[in-house]
Design a protein around this motif. Structure first.
Motif, mmCIF file in Angstrom:
data_model
loop_
_atom_site.group_PDB
_atom_site.id
_atom_site.type_symbol
_atom_site.label_atom_id
_atom_site.label_comp_id
_atom_site.label_asym_id
_atom_site.label_seq_id
_atom_site.Cartn_x
_atom_site.Cartn_y
_atom_site.Cartn_z
ATOM 1 N N ARG A 325 50.360 31.199 26.358
ATOM 2 C CA ARG A 325 50.385 31.974 27.598
ATOM 3 C C ARG A 325 51.721 32.706 27.751
ATOM 4 N N ARG A 326 51.647 33.949 28.185
ATOM 5 C CA ARG A 326 52.842 34.769 28.429
ATOM 6 C C ARG A 326 53.767 34.053 29.410
ATOM 7 N N LYS A 327 55.058 34.077 29.110
ATOM 8 C CA LYS A 327 56.015 33.268 29.878
ATOM 9 C C LYS A 327 56.516 34.035 31.101
ATOM 10 N N SER A 328 55.695 34.075 32.150
ATOM 11 C CA SER A 328 56.106 34.743 33.385
ATOM 12 C C SER A 328 56.838 33.754 34.298
ATOM 13 N N SER A 329 57.490 34.295 35.306
ATOM 14 C CA SER A 329 58.201 33.454 36.281
ATOM 15 C C SER A 329 57.269 33.131 37.450
ATOM 16 N N PRO A 330 57.479 31.986 38.107
ATOM 17 C CA PRO A 330 56.602 31.626 39.228
ATOM 18 C C PRO A 330 56.895 32.467 40.477
ATOM 19 N N LEU A 331 55.821 32.757 41.201
ATOM 20 C CA LEU A 331 55.920 33.441 42.493
ATOM 21 C C LEU A 331 55.035 32.685 43.474
ATOM 22 N N THR A 332 55.362 32.764 44.748
ATOM 23 C CA THR A 332 54.464 32.245 45.788
ATOM 24 C C THR A 332 53.995 33.427 46.624
ATOM 25 N N ILE A 333 52.671 33.605 46.659
ATOM 26 C CA ILE A 333 52.077 34.717 47.408
ATOM 27 C C ILE A 333 50.989 34.148 48.316
ATOM 28 N N LYS A 342 51.488 27.876 36.439
ATOM 29 C CA LYS A 342 50.639 27.674 37.624
ATOM 30 C C LYS A 342 49.227 28.177 37.330
ATOM 31 N N PRO A 343 48.242 27.756 38.138
ATOM 32 C CA PRO A 343 46.867 28.234 37.906
ATOM 33 C C PRO A 343 46.781 29.756 37.993
ATOM 34 N N VAL A 344 45.883 30.325 37.183
ATOM 35 C CA VAL A 344 45.603 31.765 37.282
ATOM 36 C C VAL A 344 44.781 31.970 38.550
ATOM 37 N N ARG A 345 45.306 32.764 39.477
ATOM 38 C CA ARG A 345 44.740 32.873 40.818
ATOM 39 C C ARG A 345 43.630 33.922 40.902
ATOM 40 N N ALA A 480 34.432 35.643 38.846
ATOM 41 C CA ALA A 480 35.851 35.455 38.522
ATOM 42 C C ALA A 480 36.122 34.020 38.080
ATOM 43 N N TYR A 481 35.621 33.053 38.843
ATOM 44 C CA TYR A 481 35.866 31.649 38.491
ATOM 45 C C TYR A 481 35.164 31.268 37.190
ATOM 46 N N ASN A 482 33.964 31.793 36.973
ATOM 47 C CA ASN A 482 33.235 31.466 35.745
ATOM 48 C C ASN A 482 33.917 32.057 34.515
ATOM 49 N N ILE A 483 34.561 33.207 34.669
ATOM 50 C CA ILE A 483 35.325 33.776 33.543
ATOM 51 C C ILE A 483 36.532 32.892 33.228
ATOM 52 N N LEU A 484 37.236 32.445 34.267
ATOM 53 C CA LEU A 484 38.379 31.540 34.049
ATOM 54 C C LEU A 484 37.938 30.273 33.333
ATOM 55 N N GLN A 485 36.788 29.734 33.729
ATOM 56 C CA GLN A 485 36.258 28.517 33.103
ATOM 57 C C GLN A 485 35.908 28.773 31.636
ATOM 58 N N ALA A 486 35.168 29.862 31.375
ATOM 59 C CA ALA A 486 34.690 30.138 30.013
ATOM 60 C C ALA A 486 35.848 30.423 29.063
ATOM 61 N N GLY A 488 38.601 28.928 29.228
ATOM 62 C CA GLY A 488 39.392 27.701 29.138
ATOM 63 C C GLY A 488 40.694 27.800 29.906
ATOM 64 N N THR A 489 40.761 28.741 30.871
ATOM 65 C CA THR A 489 42.006 29.011 31.591
ATOM 66 C C THR A 489 42.167 28.126 32.824
ATOM 67 N N ARG A 490 41.061 27.859 33.468
ATOM 68 C CA ARG A 490 41.118 27.069 34.696
ATOM 69 C C ARG A 490 39.792 26.332 34.828
ATOM 70 N N ILE A 491 39.807 25.046 34.643
ATOM 71 C CA ILE A 491 38.574 24.261 34.618
ATOM 72 C C ILE A 491 38.301 23.733 36.024
ATOM 73 N N PHE A 492 37.158 24.109 36.592
ATOM 74 C CA PHE A 492 36.843 23.658 37.944
ATOM 75 C C PHE A 492 35.448 23.073 38.050
ATOM 76 N N LYS A 493 34.733 22.993 36.916
ATOM 77 C CA LYS A 493 33.395 22.406 36.939
ATOM 78 C C LYS A 493 33.102 21.832 35.554
ATOM 79 N N THR A 494 31.978 21.180 35.426
ATOM 80 C CA THR A 494 31.573 20.621 34.129
ATOM 81 C C THR A 494 31.402 21.749 33.121
ATOM 82 N N ASP A 495 31.833 21.509 31.888
ATOM 83 C CA ASP A 495 31.689 22.510 30.830
ATOM 84 C C ASP A 495 30.594 22.051 29.887
#
Length: 599
Positions: A325-333, A342-345, A480-486, A488-495
Motif C-alpha cells: 500500500r502507498r505510504k500516505s500520511s494519516p488524516l482525520t476528516i 487506516k481503513p480505506v474510507r 463501494a463496500y463490495n469492491i473493497l471486500q473483493a 481484499g482491502t477492507r473485510i466487512f463480511k464473510t468471503d
C-alpha cells in the motif's frame, strides 16, 4: 518479493496499448494477433451425457460464446467427446471445443483426437500432489523434469500432428510439490511451472498454445499474470504467446462479477489478455454478457496526455509485481481517520447523503462515512506541473483526487497522480471521471467501477473511494463496500470462494452455495471455500479458512485450510457439520436478529 526493475509487463502504465502476440488457431477461431478478445465459457453437464452437453454448448454458442470448455476427468469421459463433437457439428455449430484435463495424461491423449484444444494444468498433469515438504537438489529437480518431459511430450506430438491448440494453465494453490518447495505458493512459482511445460512444447517445435495464471484472489492473479508477461518478455520476442484471463472461483451474484472485473478488467486495461472466461457459480450462460461487457469496455479512447516538454516526469511509484500500500500520511476528516494504515474510507455526495439521511443510523457496516463536498479534497490535474509543485511544497498532507472530464481513464489518471504527488498525500479514488446524469444500468455501472477502483487498490493506490457511476444512493454504497471486500482491502463480511459448476461437480453448487451463505453470511472476515470436487479442492481453495468439498457423490469432505479433517459426510448434514467446525475453531458468532439493508 521484490523483482528487478528491468521487469516490465506493459509498455506504458499511463496509456492503453494491447500486447502484441502471435496468433494461435483453435479450430477456426484465431486467438491473439490482431483478432478480437475472445469470450469463453465451460459447460456444467456430465461429459458422459451427450444430449445435455450438446444442448448446453449450442445455448452458449447462441449467446455469443466463442470457445466452449468441457471437463474430461478420465479416459472414459474423454472418449465421449467424440459423440459430443459429432452432434454439435451436425447441428451446424462450429464453436471450438476444449477438453479440461487434470491429473490424467491418458485422458488428454484421448481428448485430443476429438476436440480443438486441450487445457493442461502443469501443477497436476504429471504430478501427484502429496503436500510434502522436502528439499530438491538440482539433480533431483532435473530428474523430476525429465519424468514430466516423458509424460507431456506424447501429448505435444499428438497436438502438433492433429493441429490442436493447447492452454498451459497454472492455478494458484494447485502447484506441484516440486515447484512449491522451490518457489512456494507464489506468482513466481505459477510462472515457472507454466514455463517448464512451454519449454518442452518449444523443444518439439510446437507453438500453438496460450498461457493462463488463475487465482481466486484478484491481487495474486494480477501479480501472476504481470510477472508471466514480464518473464515472457525476458525470454525473447518469439515467446509472444497469447494469454487467457480468468479469476477462479469468483463466486456468484454481485461478488462474483466484481471479483472478475477487478482481476480480468485491470489486466485488459493494461493491454494483457487475448481470451477471457468469467467464472460464476451460476448457469454458464450468465457468464457471457459479463465477459462481453468487460471486453467492450477494456479499451476506452482517451485524449493525448499532452506534449512531453510541458509535463512532469512520470516514474512508477510502486512495484507492479508485489503488493504494497502507498505510504500516505494519516488524516482525520469528519471524525474518520484515513491514509497510512487506516481503513480505506467510503465517500458519498451531499445529495446522496441527504437521500439516505433517514436510514443511515440503521445501515450497519455499509453506511457512508464522509461527504465529498465537505471533505476539503483538493482536485489536481497531475499533468499540471505548477499545481503538483505547489502541492508537494505544502507542509501538511492533503486529501487529493483528480478532476472530472480529464479525457483520461480513471486508472491512468490516478496512477499519474500517484506517480507525481508526494506519497504523504492520501488519494480519493473515483470510479468514473464522467459521472452519469440519469439512471444507470447496474451491470454497466458495476463492472467499470470494480475494474477502475479495484485495479488501483491492487496497485496499492487509494485511501478513500467514491462510486458515482451507479446513481441509486444505497446501491452505490453497497457497490463501494463490495469492491473493497473483493480487492481484499477492507473485510466487512464473510468471503466466499466458490467454483463454477462443471461436469466434475458432485453436488448442486449453486443451491449449496446459497445455503452456506444463508447460514454463515454474518461471519465477518471468515473465508469459506465451496468446491464441487477434489480437483478444485485442497489446492485451489488457496487461502480459505474452511472448505466444503465434494468428495464422492452426495458425500462432502470438510477442510480447515488445505487439510481435510472430516470425510464422507452425507450432504444433508454437511452444512451443520461445517458450522460445528467453525465453532470448534472459535470463528463462530451468532447471527444478529436482523441484518441491515441497503435496498
Amino acid at each position: 518479493m521484490s523483482h528487478s526493475p528491468t521487469l516490465t509487463y506493459c509498455p506504458d502504465l499511463l496509456s492503453y496499448s494491447r500486447r502484441k502476440t502471435r496468433e494461435v488457431m483453435v479450430g477456426d477461431v484465431a486467438i491473439g494477433g490482431e483478432n478480437p478478445i475472445r469470450v469463453q465459457s465451460m459447460i456444467t453437464s456430465d461429459t458422459r451425457d451427450t444430449p445435455a452437453c450438446v444442448a448446453e454448448i449450442l445455448a452458449l454458442a447462441e449467446a455469443g460464446c466463442e470457445i466452449v470448455r468441457v471437463t474430461a476427468q478420465t479416459k472414459v469421459y474423454a472418449a465421449n467427446l467424440e459423440n459430443i463433437s459429432r452432434e454439435v457439428r451436425a447441428a451446424g455449430c462450429t464453436v471450438p471445443l476444449v477438453a479440461d484435463i487434470h491429473f490424467k495424461p491418458d485422458a488428454a491423449m484421448e481428448a485430443a483426437k476429438w476436440v480443438e484444444k486441450i487445457r493442461v494444468n502443469p501443477g497436476n498433469y504429471a504430478d501427484k500432489k502429496k503436500f510434502e515438504i522436502r528439499e530438491y537438489s538440482d539433480d533431483q529437480y532435473e530428474t523430476e523434469l525429465e519424468r514430466i518431459r516423458e509424460q507431456f511430450t506424447p501429448l505435444v506430438h499428438l497436438c502438433k500432428e492433429l493441429n490442436r491448440a493447447m492452454r498451459i494453465g497454472t492455478n494458484h494453490g494447485s502447484l506441484s510439490d516440486r515447484i512449491m518447495n522451490r518457489y512456494g505458493d507464489t506468482p513466481l512459482g505459477m510462472c515457472e511451472s507454466a514455463l517448464e511445460f512451454a519449454r518442452i512444447a518449444r523443444e518439439n517445435n510446437y507453438h500453438n498454445f496460450v498461457f493462463s495464471m488463475k487465482a481466486s484472489n484478484p491481487k495474486v492473479m494480477i501479480e501472476a499474470y504481470r510477472l508471466l508477461v514480464a518473464r515472457l518478455e525476458q525470454e525473447g520476442p518469439d515467446w509472444n504467446y497469447p494469454i487467457h484471463l480468468g479469476v477462479t472461483e469468483a463466486g456468484d451474484g454481485e461478488d462474483g462479477r466484481i471479483k472478475s472485473a477487478i482481476g480480468i478488467g485491470s489486466l485488459l486495461a493494461d493491454g494483457i489478455g487475448d481470451t477471457i472466461r468469467v467464472s460464476l457459480t451460476e448457469d454458464a450462460i450468465h457468464e457471457i454478457p459479463v465477459a462481453q461487457e468487460l471486453v467492450r469496455s477494456c479499451c476506452v479512447p482517451q485524449q493525448a496526455i499532452g506534449e512531453a516538454s510541458h509535463l512532469p516526469t512520470f516514474t512508477p511509484s510502486y512495484d507492479p509485481f508485489s503488493y504494497e500500500r502507498r505510504k500516505s500520511s494519516p488524516l482525520t476528516i469528519q471524525s474518520h481517520e484515513l491514509g497510512a494504515d487506516k481503513p480505506v474510507r467510503v465517500f458519498t455526495t451531499q445529495e446522496r447523503w441527504n437521500a439516505l439521511a433517514h436510514k443511515i443510523a440503521n445501515m450497519g457496516d455499509f453506511k457512508p462515512e464522509i461527504i465529498a463536498e465537505k471533505s476539503g479534497v483538493l482536485e489536481i490535474d497531475p499533468r499540471d506541473k505548477e499545481a503538483i509543485s505547489s502541492l508537494n511544497s505544502e507542509t501538511e498532507p492533503r486529501l487529493i483526487t483528480v478532476p472530472d472530464k480529464m479525457g483520461l481513464t480513471p486508472i491512468h489518471a490516478f496512477r499519474m497522480l500517484a506517480f507525481v504527488a508526494d506519497p504523504r498525500h492520501p488519494i480519493l479514488l473515483k470510479d468514473t471521471l464522467d459521472p452519469p446524469s440519469g439512471e444507470t444500468d447496474f451491470l454497466q455501472a458495476l463492472l467499470p467501477a470494480a475494474q477502475n477502483i479495484g485495479s488501483l487498490l491492487c496497485d496499492g493506490i487509494g485511501d478513500a473511494i467514491l462510486v458515482r457511476g451507479e446513481t441509486a444512493p444505497g446501491q452505490s454504497l453497497r457497490l463501494a463496500y463490495n469492491i473493497l471486500q473483493a480487492a481484499g482491502t477492507r473485510i466487512f463480511k464473510t468471503d466466499y470462494v466458490a467454483c463454477p459448476s462443471c461436469g466434475r461437480t458432485l453436488f448442486n453448487l449453486q443451491a449449496t452455495t446459497q445455503k452456506i451463505r444463508a447460514a454463515t453470511g454474518h461471519l465477518k472476515g471468515v473465508r469459506i471455500a465451496v468446491m464441487g470436487c477434489i480437483v478444485n479442492g485442497p489446492g485451489e481453495m488457496a487461502d480459505a479458512d474452511f472448505g466444503y468439498v465434494g468428495g464422492a457423490p452426495a458425500k462432502i469432505n470438510l477442510y480447515v485450510g488445505k487439510k481435510a479433517v472430516k470425510f464422507n459426510i452425507p450432504e444433508s448434514e454437511a452444512v451443520e457439520r461445517l458450522i460445528d467446525l467453525i465453532k470448534e475453531h472459535d470463528k463462530w458468532i451468532d447471527a444478529p436478529s436482523s441484518s441491515p439493508s441497503l435496498a
